[in-house]
Motif scaffolding. Structure first.
Motif, mmCIF file in Angstrom:
data_model
loop_
_atom_site.group_PDB
_atom_site.id
_atom_site.type_symbol
_atom_site.label_atom_id
_atom_site.label_comp_id
_atom_site.label_asym_id
_atom_site.label_seq_id
_atom_site.Cartn_x
_atom_site.Cartn_y
_atom_site.Cartn_z
ATOM 1 N N GLU A 245 40.316 49.373 32.184
ATOM 2 C CA GLU A 245 40.252 48.028 31.636
ATOM 3 C C GLU A 245 40.610 46.987 32.683
ATOM 4 O OE1 GLU A 245 42.771 45.274 28.518
ATOM 5 O OE2 GLU A 245 42.590 47.410 28.103
ATOM 6 N N THR B 273 39.467 34.944 33.421
ATOM 7 C CA THR B 273 40.296 35.455 32.336
ATOM 8 C C THR B 273 39.595 36.592 31.596
ATOM 9 O OG1 THR B 273 39.401 33.816 30.784
ATOM 10 C CG2 THR B 273 41.391 33.201 32.007
ATOM 11 N N SER C 205 42.880 37.676 35.131
ATOM 12 C CA SER C 205 42.563 39.082 35.393
ATOM 13 C C SER C 205 41.983 39.292 36.789
ATOM 14 C CB SER C 205 41.591 39.616 34.352
ATOM 15 O OG SER C 205 40.412 38.820 34.296
ATOM 16 N N HIS D 294 42.196 43.743 32.981
ATOM 17 C CA HIS D 294 43.201 43.276 32.028
ATOM 18 C C HIS D 294 43.687 41.865 32.348
ATOM 19 C CE1 HIS D 294 46.691 43.480 29.372
ATOM 20 N NE2 HIS D 294 47.470 43.162 30.384
ATOM 21 N N ARG D 295 43.757 41.028 31.295
ATOM 22 C CA ARG D 295 44.323 39.676 31.444
ATOM 23 C C ARG D 295 45.833 39.749 31.245
ATOM 24 N NH1 ARG D 295 45.183 36.123 27.453
ATOM 25 N NH2 ARG D 295 43.788 37.289 26.052
ATOM 26 N N GLU E 285 38.394 40.017 30.100
ATOM 27 C CA GLU E 285 39.101 41.237 29.732
ATOM 28 C C GLU E 285 38.065 42.179 29.154
ATOM 29 O OE1 GLU E 285 42.356 40.960 26.817
ATOM 30 O OE2 GLU E 285 43.534 42.013 28.337
#
Length: 267
Positions: free
Chosen positions: A137, A192, A162, A139-140, A194
């Motif tokens: 993933e 940002t 992210s 990820h933020r 995700e």
């Protein structure tokens, strides 16, 4: 304007930490290195001048290995003989959940042909076997999360972000030239996004030894715009920045690279 930005493979610095710890198998790592072509990412011509790419920060949270499918025994036939092998099954047992972080991967962009490998998380043993792909993933960062890096070298706080691409911009010289000459100013393109990314790239974890997975970026695509144009990170245009971040994400791939040369072992 066209530019010949080189191929750059950035091998994300991390090591898989997993629930398979303590089982027999192999340590699986992900290492960092930089490969560059003949052109220089330290001097990319743009419409407004010249851009220099310095650092990429990528936040990853989870890594999941998916085991390669195996056949199952078929049901007993009407005459009592053993039936043929049935179709491939699928269950939670086919997935090996591996936790990582969240951690921030700090990737230095330079013009050297190959930078030293720099893993920064101790490796963990995972179950041996054949795996058909890897997922993780992007990820933020949440405000409550404490990371290995909280702020980039350029001073950007990672909370709420992210991906961050940092560099500097030097304006094109005026005509006639002025004194003093234009000086570089820093830029940061952020995202940002995700999203979970998945790569169907098979690899094998042996019963003993070390396996390595490479996260590779093709930086020649980062500033690639429509019709061969170069996206300019120096103009701070939201649409341009969004396309650059989409290009960064699209250029990412993962594959087995046990000899850590930046190339897929299956190629």
């Amino acid at each position: 304007m066209r530019t010949a930005t080189p191929y750059l493979a950035l091998l994300a610095a991390a090591t898989i930490l997993g629930c398979g710890a303590g089982s027999s198998g192999s340590a699986v790592s992900v290492s960092s290195a930089v490969k560059a072509g003949t052109s220089k990412l330290s001097s990319v011509p743009t419409a407004s001048g010249t851009a220099k790419l310095d650092n990429l920060y990528l936040v990853v949270k989870e890594i999941e290995l998916e085991k390669a499918p195996t056949g199952t025994t078929g049901s007993t036939g009407s005459t009592g003989s053993t039936g043929s092998t049935g179709p491939t099954g699928s269950s939670d047992d086919d997935v090996e959940e591996l936790e990582v972080g969240p951690y921030v991967l700090e990737l230095t962009i330079n013009d050297t042909n190959l930078s030293p490998v720099q893993p920064f998380i101790p490796s963990t043993v995972v179950p041996p076997g054949s795996y058909k792909g890897i997922e993780f993933e992007i990820h933020r960062v949440r405000s409550t999360e404490k990371l290995n890096i909280q702020t980039t070298k350029g001073g950007v706080k990672l909370e709420g972000l992210s991906i961050v691409l940092e560099g500097s911009c030097t304006p094109a010289p005026s005509t006639p030239p002025t004194t003093p000459a234009p000086t570089p100013t820093p830029f940061a393109v952020t995202s940002t996004m995700e999203v979970e990314v998945e790569y169907e790239s098979p690899f094998v974890v042996p019963t003993e030894g070390l396996s390595n997975v490479t996260l590779s970026f093709d930086a020649s695509k980062w500033l690639a715009g429509p019709d061969g144009a170069t996206l300019d990170p120096c103009v701070n245009d939201p649409d341009v920045n969004a396309q650059i971040m989409a290009n960064v994400k699209a250029s990412l791939k993962a594959f087995e690279d046990d000899d850590r040369d930046g190339e897929d072992d299956d190629d």
